[in-house]
Design a protein around this motif. Structure first.
Motif, PDB file in Angstrom:
ATOM      1  N   SER B 306       0.843  -1.213   0.000  1.00  0.00           N
ATOM      2  CA  SER B 306       0.000   0.000   0.000  1.00  0.00           C
ATOM      3  C   SER B 306       0.871   1.254   0.000  1.00  0.00           C
ATOM      4  CB  SER B 306      -0.889  -0.009   1.244  1.00  0.00           C
ATOM      5  OG  SER B 306      -0.092   0.283   2.366  1.00  0.00           O
ATOM      6  N   TRP B 307       0.299   2.371  -0.428  1.00  0.00           N
ATOM      7  CA  TRP B 307       1.048   3.624  -0.502  1.00  0.00           C
ATOM      8  C   TRP B 307       1.551   4.080   0.860  1.00  0.00           C
ATOM      9  CZ3 TRP B 307       3.553   5.680  -4.226  1.00  0.00           C
ATOM     10  CH2 TRP B 307       3.181   5.368  -5.544  1.00  0.00           C
ATOM     11  N   SER B 308       0.709   3.875   1.869  1.00  0.00           N
ATOM     12  CA  SER B 308       1.128   4.358   3.199  1.00  0.00           C
ATOM     13  C   SER B 308       2.374   3.615   3.653  1.00  0.00           C
ATOM     14  CB  SER B 308      -0.008   4.183   4.218  1.00  0.00           C
ATOM     15  OG  SER B 308      -0.292   2.812   4.382  1.00  0.00           O
ATOM     16  N   GLU B 309       2.474   2.340   3.326  1.00  0.00           N
ATOM     17  CA  GLU B 309       3.682   1.603   3.668  1.00  0.00           C
ATOM     18  C   GLU B 309       4.869   2.083   2.849  1.00  0.00           C
ATOM     19  OE1 GLU B 309       3.750  -2.714   3.898  1.00  0.00           O
ATOM     20  OE2 GLU B 309       1.809  -2.641   4.906  1.00  0.00           O
ATOM     21  N   ARG B 310       4.605   2.365   1.576  1.00  0.00           N
ATOM     22  CA  ARG B 310       5.692   2.871   0.722  1.00  0.00           C
ATOM     23  C   ARG B 310       6.274   4.174   1.256  1.00  0.00           C
ATOM     24  NH1 ARG B 310       4.205   1.906  -5.634  1.00  0.00           N
ATOM     25  NH2 ARG B 310       3.655  -0.299  -5.436  1.00  0.00           N
ATOM     26  N   TRP B 311       5.382   5.006   1.721  1.00  0.00           N
ATOM     27  CA  TRP B 311       5.852   6.302   2.223  1.00  0.00           C
ATOM     28  C   TRP B 311       6.779   6.153   3.423  1.00  0.00           C
ATOM     29  CZ3 TRP B 311       6.517  10.688   0.174  1.00  0.00           C
ATOM     30  CH2 TRP B 311       5.712  11.094  -0.881  1.00  0.00           C
ATOM     31  N   GLU B 312       6.626   5.049   4.158  1.00  0.00           N
ATOM     32  CA  GLU B 312       7.481   4.858   5.328  1.00  0.00           C
ATOM     33  C   GLU B 312       8.961   4.833   4.951  1.00  0.00           C
ATOM     34  OE1 GLU B 312       6.823   4.449   8.637  1.00  0.00           O
ATOM     35  OE2 GLU B 312       4.679   4.833   8.391  1.00  0.00           O
ATOM     36  N   PHE B 313       9.236   4.497   3.690  1.00  0.00           N
ATOM     37  CA  PHE B 313      10.638   4.431   3.276  1.00  0.00           C
ATOM     38  C   PHE B 313      11.268   5.812   3.076  1.00  0.00           C
ATOM     39  CE2 PHE B 313       9.391   0.164   2.438  1.00  0.00           C
ATOM     40  CZ  PHE B 313      10.534  -0.574   2.647  1.00  0.00           C
ATOM     41  N   VAL B 314      10.397   6.777   2.854  1.00  0.00           N
ATOM     42  CA  VAL B 314      10.916   8.141   2.710  1.00  0.00           C
ATOM     43  C   VAL B 314      10.973   8.752   4.103  1.00  0.00           C
ATOM     44  CG1 VAL B 314      10.611  10.363   1.619  1.00  0.00           C
ATOM     45  CG2 VAL B 314       9.862   8.288   0.460  1.00  0.00           C
ATOM     46  N   ASN B 315      12.153   8.952   4.626  1.00  0.00           N
ATOM     47  CA  ASN B 315      12.313   9.493   5.968  1.00  0.00           C
ATOM     48  C   ASN B 315      11.959  10.984   5.970  1.00  0.00           C
ATOM     49  OD1 ASN B 315      13.151  10.356   8.448  1.00  0.00           O
ATOM     50  ND2 ASN B 315      14.820   8.874   8.542  1.00  0.00           N
ATOM     51  N   GLY B 316      10.896  11.328   6.693  1.00  0.00           N
ATOM     52  CA  GLY B 316      10.441  12.714   6.717  1.00  0.00           C
ATOM     53  C   GLY B 316      11.523  13.668   7.192  1.00  0.00           C
ATOM     54  N   TRP B 317      12.373  13.177   8.087  1.00  0.00           N
ATOM     55  CA  TRP B 317      13.412  14.061   8.619  1.00  0.00           C
ATOM     56  C   TRP B 317      14.397  14.488   7.523  1.00  0.00           C
ATOM     57  CZ3 TRP B 317      12.225  16.135  12.943  1.00  0.00           C
ATOM     58  CH2 TRP B 317      11.528  15.417  13.916  1.00  0.00           C
ATOM     59  N   TYR B 318      14.686  13.551   6.603  1.00  0.00           N
ATOM     60  CA  TYR B 318      15.602  13.923   5.523  1.00  0.00           C
ATOM     61  C   TYR B 318      14.996  15.009   4.639  1.00  0.00           C
ATOM     62  CZ  TYR B 318      18.559   9.963   6.707  1.00  0.00           C
ATOM     63  OH  TYR B 318      19.383   9.102   7.349  1.00  0.00           O
ATOM     64  N   ILE B 319      13.698  14.858   4.393  1.00  0.00           N
ATOM     65  CA  ILE B 319      13.010  15.879   3.587  1.00  0.00           C
ATOM     66  C   ILE B 319      13.138  17.227   4.277  1.00  0.00           C
ATOM     67  CG2 ILE B 319      10.784  16.563   2.608  1.00  0.00           C
ATOM     68  CD1 ILE B 319      11.848  13.996   1.403  1.00  0.00           C
ATOM     69  N   LEU B 320      12.912  17.213   5.583  1.00  0.00           N
ATOM     70  CA  LEU B 320      13.035  18.449   6.366  1.00  0.00           C
ATOM     71  C   LEU B 320      14.433  19.040   6.218  1.00  0.00           C
ATOM     72  CD1 LEU B 320      11.199  19.376   9.285  1.00  0.00           C
ATOM     73  CD2 LEU B 320      13.560  19.224   9.933  1.00  0.00           C
ATOM     74  N   ILE B 321      15.449  18.192   6.336  1.00  0.00           N
ATOM     75  CA  ILE B 321      16.820  18.701   6.227  1.00  0.00           C
ATOM     76  C   ILE B 321      17.086  19.227   4.820  1.00  0.00           C
ATOM     77  CG2 ILE B 321      19.254  18.034   6.311  1.00  0.00           C
ATOM     78  CD1 ILE B 321      18.504  16.087   8.559  1.00  0.00           C
TER      79      ILE B 321
END
Lengths: 512, 512, 512, 512
Positions: B306-321
């Protein structure tokens, strides 16, 4: 299991257990158990009483002195500053050359005619027979040649100082003043003009309260501040005060002596010293017991005792009392110094006494904790503390980010964001719901992009901190309270039913 | 069940599982597992340190500049505006024809005599040998014939502009001024009178801090604004500033060079660039792993992820940085531009740097999340987020309704409800408990029906938002916190006991 | 059990059940079930869009008009009132006889010379060729003979009125004014002096926005109010405005017509009318179904249906839409009247439109309630409502007690407690944490007993309301939220598992 | 078990149980049980109605009187004080000798010319044919020789007083005034100059409301206060008022008589007296029943009844009503005295009536408690009360510590911390989130150490009290509410199911 105390339930263990139990009892229980009178408790109560009396008398005498000083400051402003008006915001400044000269001459003229003007009992300070003059000093760059029109300047940052003395009672009429006082200011090099006056006064007000009047020396400094070189010369009048006993006096009626105050201070010092010694003794005996306990456990159960258990032997309340007593003794000693030999570091003294007062009153909570129901409160606060600190760390980081951001972006457009400490204060006030509308309103200005940013910034900050954080806080405390209540009920039940059951922690076992 | 990994527990699966596990570890765990040094973590800490240093130095230099500009603005107001007084509310305006002329002549006279008046080091701007004159421009409708008495008018909305130049140092005495400056205003057609001055000054203040003084160009615009045609001409003085290096100077002593600041900016850019590249690499590898994971699951278990599981691979903290680094690089580049070549979009630069600072500090929370107990906090906030957003939507709708209603109904009777953005600010302040009494009080006025409506409106709004919403908010967060705490305890327990049990989500299974 | 539907599970019952189910579906479900397009929903969305557009355009045009009126009021105050200054608190009043005459003559002189003074385009109102004069009227008791020294008076409360007319442009110089205007006031009998002026102006400002300028009639009333007979004559200047289309005009360029606004109003009325009819139809069909349901239950189960169940058939949201539509239609009709034929009850119109806006936006929440998670929110609010009301009753009683007490006791000593409605506002502000310090501070006064009482009063009130009530409120809502969450989860679970189980309420059974 | 009532379930026990049951019924239940009409309830409702009417009429008449008095105070300030201006902060003071003489002569001149100046109907007070003069008194130390320059003084603290009388209407022109009024002040000895005036006025305003006008005696005291001897002489104008019926009057038209108000007061007294007697009777019968109950239990079960159970027989609501009635009767009696014979202790009367009003309205909550759902609220508050008190004790101790500390340390640097009661008010306001920014801002001053301390002090205080305490409070109340709700549900269930089961408390058993 090595923890099990059952097999070696010899007399030694039982004896040590009783010792431990007695150590962790509160005064009432100790009295009931062995009939020991709670001397320490009584000393603490006595201490609080005399400290409070000392504080109130100090505060009241202080208040009178501050009022007299403040009123005199106001009087000097009205007497010496031309067209001075009482205002909420102090914007007293001059902008043109003639105004500067006018204000200076006005001060000189007022000083010379002081005796005919003032309604109070102000007198000139004398020294070696003559009066101490008004001193007018100007500071300027040694050498400077500035022509902003050509973007050129030539400056020697060394600062020179020149002073003139003007004696009171010299017959100066208005016309001749500017001739006699040979004053010429080079505004391009000028840094500041300082005028120093010394006046004396007697605080007769205290006579009505049957307290001996003091003699005051006022050292007035009027500063024309041009350091910003912006075309605006700010004028400040400051008033330093020295309080002396009057030399020669004659008063009808009875008056209170200062000695009575010194008596109280001495009593405070003695009481605190006794309390200090008793508490240090208790802490020492606790430490000894802890060493004993550690050794005991090592021999009997072959286990080392963890640091957190060891710390339980050091009663935090005693530490609090020791700190508070040390502060009080230092503060009272300083106070005696101030009242006798003219030590002037009043602020240090008041901070020492003030901080100790908070601790003393917080210490009273300990005695409330001897009652069951109060104890829940205290335990809740103590249990919630680590979580609160952790939480404050997280919140603090975001807060810090907002502070820096607000300072950099809104600083030039908003007076409340001008300096970093103003920003922290402003944001803190916003959290508890103060001054938000005026913070919004004062922003309303030129740059549309910054205005928009400020809106985002403020709305997000307030929503985040005022709502999210408060809610989380309440969630923590509510949760902790419930946990404590349940565990308390449980613990009590256990204690009542079987005092020999095996518990997880040996320590708790001993304590019961 | 197709989810069950037991049958195919081959080496491939185990290998992939280990890969996944390693990917989701935090730096400390990675170090413990494979001895990988946490370079990224160290880089982040270094970055925070130099960014903070950059920000503070930027802020401090800024603060000095803003203060100098502000003080000069105040000086110009006092010098050029007749009978100007510092006030909290700016209501400087004129109402009669003679006043308008008086004020204009006053400005001209003050400008001509500036050198004899000002206390600061202000000079006239020069160009090609001569001084730049004061320019007085009036704007008016080309043709208009208005007689309000008859309700008739005849207007050509095209705007004409006429200008006069007045050179400083022309010998103009007071009487001849109005003769020489041939100024006649037709008030019925008049839109505005603008007076433009250019002055120069040097910020000598910095000399004392051993920083090199800058040369300032002030472009002053005094506007007599009659656009409202209401009989009230508002007078605004605005002050645009240009900062140059001074051409020719000579100072005794050592001074800091600007180059040091540029060095810091460059370091910031380099650090952020490195961090940016590292983070992008991590995000890329995460995406690749996700694709691998999806393919793996499709082949081994025949299930799509599912998409929600896929998103778990993108670390939100890295996006923030990544976002924060991008903003910092852009901001620092702009800052270098401002400090060297006189780029002037200071506001964009400060917004970029400010926004990045908030993100940087928020990013630090990630490292706190590596500790168990902090994690609960962060998870609570994260779990409560969707509910909070949903809730804010509902509240926002009612808020919007109140805003429109307040604007329409109370706008004409209450200053705080005059414009839509004022209304939003006012209502927002009311929610957090600010300024409610003054909001009530300012309404007290003529129309009884509107007054009654305003009472209903305000009481209902405050009760609804200040009580109901806060309570609901607290209910959410308390509930979420408890849920998280329970689930966390559960999850930990499960992890400790049996790490091979079948869980609902395959993903959670892998993560453990 | 007579409730059990199992035995008579015939086609009729099943049919009716399906009918009921369909009735209680939301639009999305209806679309999914029978493919019915959600016309009503689309109409509502369209309605919101055009109402918002109407409101914003109304608000903006309004805002411009109010600003012009306000600025003119300020102009008139500065032109006609002697030594008038803009202040936060309006304390413009006179205290001596000569001041009264001075102020009156000043107004007359200013009026006569208006054309030479004003910067705006003000003109005298004309009627039948001539100018309308300034009218000065004094009101006084017909007969009064008051000698306070002897405590005697003789008064006839009948009020007489005398008026003088003064025409503009009469050549009156300052010296002759008091001779020509034969004005003599008997201050002991005087109630008030009213001066009426009529002036005209054109709001040319709109020309720049390509909107047609309007002609304004200002009816200015300056009142010298001596009704209090206290020796203080308050001076008020009020400004009533009439807006007309200008008679004769000539403008170059293109301008927006008013007709476009009328078009929008008409569209709003049509949309609301359609929505109104659809909603009334739904309510009617609901009522019919309810009657059917009652009859059905009576025949099949022999039970009467309770009123609370009957009310479930009346959808509260439809009622809300009906009320909102009615208000919008009335408001828009009034608005058309105002824009065309000079209906002047602007306030009624704005209240109607404003109240309807709140309802419209609250109505949007209904559509959010179609999503599961939003529904919890809405249900929580709905469930908490009766408890909140009950709670508010209790709190309201104590509040009322405090209001009366504060009014009676503190009224004479505290400005905020002078009138009952001020007291309610002040106490309400205190609850949400506003203005408490200033409330405390303003009390600091003479009577010690009252001062002490005020302390007790304020501390107890704030503690009680700010802490106790907020806490109880939060306790309610938290509790309700948890109840709802649990029951919701339960209900859903039940629904998913067995849709044929016997539930307590037949009604809930049908709804699932 | 001796508690078990089963064995002795004889007629006596059953009879006594029924008696007890009836005693604890509420009026509705009593009506249902034995048909007893709720006379007491009806009397209470009637009482509330007439008390409210009395209060409103008292408040309104009061409000008019206060307004008249206030306006006259303002008038006297404007008439007698030179260059007086309405300001928010009262800083009216003089600083030089000539100013003092000027202000005094101004007052005398104004008094003499009063009749030509004032716009109101003020007259001189007469006595025995002649006018009462203005009296100017100065107070000074009998003998004092102060030379602050030498730090010496010689003072006799006995205060002497000298007075001069100046009769109005003496022909004094400006020049001769200072000659005729032989006034010389020795400022070094001066304590104060008091000027006493007596003026009369009639409040004609009431004529328009058809209420009889009253005659007012104003005793004006203008005080030049030099008690501080600081060089600043504060000038206060105070205005004591005496209200009389006018001696001789003649008014056309009908007027309300004062008698109607007396009628209402008498009705209030009668109603309260009846209610008082009924309540005392109920309390007495309750006490008798309690004695009976104790004896009964002792004989039948051999158990003594605990004090907490005994207290249950004393209905707290009756005590409340008794206190409230006593206050109302005393207040109304005083009010009659004020309205007829010129008793002047108005403040006592208003405090009595005000306090009784709060109690009366709180008493209404009792009747709401007859409904089940309201009862939960009331019980929650009652159950939470002891915990709240305990909690407030702990908080109060810390609060006290902060108060003392703030007073001592910040007192000299911050106006809000000058006196102890100001400190308590300021800190209390900070807790509920008011005025925090201004509290921070006003501190910004000289001494860095104190500044730092103030930051620590304020941040810690606000965090502790605004967050920790509020959260704990909410935790308590939430917990109590849930406990009560559960126990209530339980109790009801038990009552419904088995009314003969053995409960812990015999008392609860009887109550059911």
């Amino acid at each position: 299991s090595p923890y099990c105390p059952n097999p070696g339930d010899s007399i030694v263990v039982e004896d040590f257990r009783r010792k431990l139990k007695y150590f962790f009892m509160n005064p009432c229980e100790k009295y009931r158990a062995r009939g020991r009178k709670p001397w320490k408790l009584m000393l603490q109560i006595l201490k609080i009483a005399i400290i409070t009396f000392q504080l109130v008398s100090f505060g009241l005498s202080n208040q009178m002195m501050v009022t007299f000083k403040d009123e005199n400051l106001m009087v000097f402003k009205h007497l010496f500053l031309k067209e001075y008006q009482d205002q909420r915001v102090d914007r007293y400044a001059v902008y043109t050359k003639t105004d500067v000269y006018d204000h200076i001459y006005y001060i000189i003229r007022r000083f010379i005619n002081l005796q005919n003007l003032t309604v109070g009992n102000h007198g000139y300070e004398t020294m070696q027979g003559g009066y101490i003059p008004l001193i007018l000093c100007q500071e300027f760059y040694r050498n400077s040649n500035i022509s902003p029109g050509n973007d050129t300047f030539n400056i020697d940052p060394h600062v020179d100082k020149e002073c003139i003395s003007i004696y009171p009672l010299e017959p100066l009429d208005d016309n001749s003043l500017s001739k006699d006082v040979n004053l010429s200011l080079d505004f391009k090099r000028l840094l500041s003009v300082n005028i120093y006056l010394t006046l004396k006064a007697i605080n007769l007000q205290t006579v009505r309260h049957h307290v001996f009047p003091d003699c005051y020396d006022f050292t007035i400094t009027i500063e024309f501040d041009n350091r910003a070189c912006s075309g605006r010369i700010k004028i400040n009048l400051e008033n330093d005060v020295g309080i002396n006993e009057c030399k020669d006096w004659n008063v009808a009626g009875t008056f209170m002596k200062n000695n009575q105050l010194l008596l109280i201070d001495s009593m405070v010092i003695i009481a605190c010293f006794m309390s200090l010694i008793l508490c240090i003794r208790s802490v020492c005996s606790g430490t000894q017991l802890q060493l004993h306990y550690t050794a005991f456990f090592h021999t009997y159960y072959g286990k080392t005792v963890s640091w957190s258990e060891r710390w339980e032997f050091v009663n935090g309340w005693y530490i609090l009392i020791i700190v508070s007593d040390t502060l009080t003794i230092a503060g009272s000693a300083l106070k005696i110094g101030i009242q006798t030999k003219d030590l002037t570091n009043y602020d240090v003294c008041s901070i020492l006494l003030g901080a100790s007062t908070i601790l003393v009153w917080v210490g009273v909570i300990r005695y409330l904790g001897f009652f069951q129901k109060y104890n829940i409160l205290i335990l809740t606060l103590r249990a919630a503390f680590p979580n609160v600190i952790r939480f404050s760390c997280c919140a603090g980081l975001i807060y810090l980010g907002y502070c820096f951001c607000g300072w950099i972006v809104l600083g030039p457009y908003h007076e409340k964001f001008r300096t970093l400490d103003k920003v922290t204060e402003c944001l803190f006030s916003l959290i508890i719901g103060d001054d938000s509308y005026s913070t919004f309103k004062k922003m309303r200005e030129k740059n549309y992009m910054v205005w928009l940013f400020s809106r985002l910034y403020l709305y997000s900050f307030i929503s985040l901190f005022s709502y999210m954080l408060l809610s989380l806080f309440i969630a923590f405390i509510t949760d902790t309270y419930e946990t404590i209540k349940v565990s308390f009920a449980l613990q009590l039940k256990v204690w009542l039913k079987n005092s020999h059951s095996q518990l997880n922690s040996v320590f708790i076992f001993f304590m019961m």
